[in-house]
Motif scaffolding. Structure first.
Motif, short mmCIF file in Angstrom:
data_model
loop_
_atom_site.label_atom_id
_atom_site.label_comp_id
_atom_site.label_asym_id
_atom_site.label_seq_id
_atom_site.Cartn_x
_atom_site.Cartn_y
_atom_site.Cartn_z
N GLY A 27 -4.93 1.25 -3.29
CA GLY A 27 -3.00 1.65 -2.72
C GLY A 27 -2.31 0.83 -2.19
O GLY A 27 -1.75 0.28 -1.74
N TYR A 28 -2.88 -1.12 -3.01
CA TYR A 28 -2.06 -1.94 -2.61
C TYR A 28 -1.69 -2.66 -4.17
O TYR A 28 -1.78 -2.25 -4.80
CB TYR A 28 -2.91 -2.95 -2.12
N ALA A 29 -0.20 -3.46 -3.72
CA ALA A 29 0.10 -3.79 -4.70
C ALA A 29 1.06 -5.63 -4.13
O ALA A 29 0.96 -5.20 -3.17
CB ALA A 29 1.19 -2.91 -5.78
N VAL A 30 1.10 -6.33 -5.25
CA VAL A 30 2.06 -7.17 -4.64
C VAL A 30 3.39 -7.25 -4.51
O VAL A 30 3.86 -6.59 -5.43
CB VAL A 30 1.53 -8.83 -5.92
N ALA A 31 3.91 -7.39 -3.63
CA ALA A 31 5.25 -7.39 -3.00
C ALA A 31 5.69 -7.75 -4.55
O ALA A 31 5.89 -9.47 -4.58
CB ALA A 31 5.69 -7.80 -1.70
N LEU A 56 2.51 -11.40 -0.05
CA LEU A 56 2.65 -10.46 0.38
C LEU A 56 1.44 -9.47 -0.70
O LEU A 56 2.43 -9.42 -1.46
CB LEU A 56 3.94 -10.20 0.99
N ILE A 57 1.09 -8.59 -0.38
CA ILE A 57 0.54 -7.81 -0.38
C ILE A 57 0.17 -6.32 -0.25
O ILE A 57 0.34 -6.39 1.68
CB ILE A 57 -1.51 -7.64 -0.99
N GLU A 58 0.89 -5.43 -0.57
CA GLU A 58 2.04 -4.52 0.81
C GLU A 58 0.74 -3.04 0.02
O GLU A 58 0.55 -2.42 -1.13
CB GLU A 58 3.71 -3.84 0.34
N PRO A 59 0.62 -2.06 0.64
CA PRO A 59 -0.14 -1.13 1.01
C PRO A 59 1.08 0.12 0.50
O PRO A 59 2.44 0.28 1.28
CB PRO A 59 -0.13 -0.30 2.27
N ARG A 60 0.90 1.13 -0.45
CA ARG A 60 1.39 1.88 -1.14
C ARG A 60 1.36 2.86 -0.03
O ARG A 60 2.78 4.03 -0.23
CB ARG A 60 1.29 2.87 -2.06
N GLY A 61 0.54 3.63 0.36
CA GLY A 61 0.46 4.67 1.82
C GLY A 61 0.30 3.33 3.25
O GLY A 61 1.05 2.46 3.26
#
Length: 129
Positions: A27-31, A56-61
């Motif tokens: 559920g994470y991706a590099v911004a 930054l690595i952002e959570p999708r949820g």
């Protein structure tokens, strides 16, 4: 009352460390880099996001954001804080994490200790089925 906002991982190469953790964490991706972010880097004399000192690595949820930040010194000792991950299929997850660049450091009765590509320790626990 304080709330957890971010987790920050010190490292020598934030872009590759961020790719590892984005792939390791469900559920994470590099911004993505938009024009404003590219302009911020350019103002610092950085022409390529691969050399961004803070990725930054952002959570999708839900969940905290994860930052990978450049530090000049190498890792010298055991982490004082680490992440605990869980998987319903830990054997498959150990193989997947190994393919991403993690190294198994130790096996205990109820979990494994691994290191990310820069040597930061983390644990993998089996999750209840």
């Amino acid at each position: 009352m304080a709330r957890l906002r971010d987790i920050v991982i010190d490292c020598a190469h934030p872009a590759s460390e961020a790719r590892f953790w984005a792939a390791a964490l469900d559920g994470y991706a590099v911004a993505p880099y938009d024009d404003a972010e590219l302009a911020r880097l350019a103002a610092q004399g950085i022409a390529d996001p691969e050399h961004d000192p803070t990725v930054l690595i952002e959570p999708r949820g839900g969940g905290p954001r994860v930052w990978c930040q450049l530090v000049p010194e190498p890792k010298r000792a055991k982490n004082r804080v680490h992440l605990d991950l869980s998987s319903a299929d830990p054997d498959t997850e150990l193989s997947r994490l190994g393919a991403l660049g993690a190294e198994i450091l130790a096996r205990y009765e109820d979990h494994w200790v691994l290191a990310d590509p820069e040597g930061n320790e983390f644990c993998l626990f089996p999750s209840p089925s």
